[in-house]
Write an enzyme that holds these catalytic residues in place. Sequence first.
Site, PDB file in Angstrom:
ATOM      1  N   TYR A  22       3.685   4.486   4.873  1.00  0.00           N
ATOM      2  CA  TYR A  22       4.193   3.982   3.603  1.00  0.00           C
ATOM      3  C   TYR A  22       3.301   2.851   3.117  1.00  0.00           C
ATOM      4  O   TYR A  22       2.901   2.000   3.908  1.00  0.00           O
ATOM      5  CB  TYR A  22       5.627   3.438   3.766  1.00  0.00           C
ATOM      6  CG  TYR A  22       6.640   4.278   3.042  1.00  0.00           C
ATOM      7  CD1 TYR A  22       6.542   4.479   1.669  1.00  0.00           C
ATOM      8  CD2 TYR A  22       7.699   4.878   3.724  1.00  0.00           C
ATOM      9  CE1 TYR A  22       7.455   5.265   1.001  1.00  0.00           C
ATOM     10  CE2 TYR A  22       8.619   5.660   3.059  1.00  0.00           C
ATOM     11  CZ  TYR A  22       8.499   5.851   1.690  1.00  0.00           C
ATOM     12  OH  TYR A  22       9.401   6.624   1.024  1.00  0.00           O
ATOM     13  N   GLU A  74       3.710   1.152  -0.362  1.00  0.00           N
ATOM     14  CA  GLU A  74       4.063   0.762  -1.737  1.00  0.00           C
ATOM     15  C   GLU A  74       3.279  -0.474  -2.154  1.00  0.00           C
ATOM     16  O   GLU A  74       3.154  -1.432  -1.387  1.00  0.00           O
ATOM     17  CB  GLU A  74       5.570   0.509  -1.837  1.00  0.00           C
ATOM     18  CG  GLU A  74       6.337   1.815  -1.906  1.00  0.00           C
ATOM     19  CD  GLU A  74       7.812   1.661  -1.641  1.00  0.00           C
ATOM     20  OE1 GLU A  74       8.202   0.686  -0.956  1.00  0.00           O
ATOM     21  OE2 GLU A  74       8.577   2.517  -2.101  1.00  0.00           O
TER      22      GLU A  74
END
Length: 421
Positions: A56, A58
Amino acid sequence: MHQPPISELSGADPELAQLVEAEAKRQYEKIRLIASENYVSQAVLEATGTVLTNKYSEGYAGRRYYEGQQVIDQVETLAIERAKALFNVEHANVQPYSGSPANLAVYLAFAQPGDTIMGMALPAGGHLTHGWSVSATGKWFNPVRYGVTKETGRVDMDEVRELARAERPKLIFCGGTAIPRTIDFPAFAEIAREVDAVLVADIAHIAGLVAGGAHPSPVGHAPVITTTTHKTLRGPRGAMVLADTEHGKALDKAVFPGLQGGPHNHTTAGIAVALREAAKPEFRDYARGVVANARALAEALQERGFELVSGGTDNHLILLDLTNKQVGGKPAAQALDRAGIELNYNTVPFDPRKPFDPSGIRLGTASITTRGLGADQMPQLADWIERVVIAAGSGDDATIDRVAAEISELLAKYPMPGWST
Ligand code: DSN
């Protein structure tokens, strides 16, 4: 079998592995004329199948919301720098999941719900996300649409200018999904400047041609450019937004956190590889070959009495109106698929038939050029198309089967990346 091999998958999930193998074989056994598809290289396939899918991230490089970005930051930065260099732009965002989210990011960055926006009508060759009625972009904004003229099948820039002057759109989209002709970026830019609109060039279909110098670039004309990465550009399924510095920041904010969560890092890696491939001199030959094949195929089809929207092609794409062949686009596409030629049925401008059963078929030469077919083979391909289209109209299954056998013999000589016999 599939390349790279999927031996682990075969052991862990034979049912799924069998489907992957079946799809690879299906792709190998078809002359693929779907204008929006291509074959990625094995290197791109490998990059998209890596552990990068586990992460991940972001945010953007140096400003992430999760730890452990030492490597991912470098992967994304590599993709960005390669995109900037290849397309000669100041800013690139490689995170959009695909073309529609990339276009939505443009709306979020530069328009408010209810604002007037302008794009090419879908039946004329535009894209759903350029304000077509069934799309969120047609429901949440006030779309005005330009088309093509009946006589020429081309965009009439005077009509675009008049419409823009009357409607004063915030955004003007140029580009689309079924445009066989060169997009006049300078003319669109002049109109956008006059009405103070942001010009957005959606180059999804022609990005590889632009990168390879076989279509004029929108850079310097459109401050915002969106593209998918998997059509003529020959990367994995994904997208990019390219822009000048002035518009870049708003676009970044729109992609994340405006619309998306974590980027798909394995896809970003595949995009980086494809961009590196597209920067090589061979890719310029490829882009030229795509256009040469489309021109040769267009000519050969015309010689056989086919009617081409706009009378020909400047790029990778041909739109055939089958009205004079007395067969609909859908039965023709289905018969061609049975014969080993894969394409899609398509509306033609001013189509009297419904989108699910339209008058046309759309053809593109990006995939067959990757596979190694050349201009001298286009008359043969046109011949097969003619025989099958006539057979589709008369229910002549034997001809379709004969063509299928001939195509299978030809394709055995042309390897497909991702497949080994
Ligand atoms: N689906 C793409 C195409 O085929 O052109 C456009 O989104």
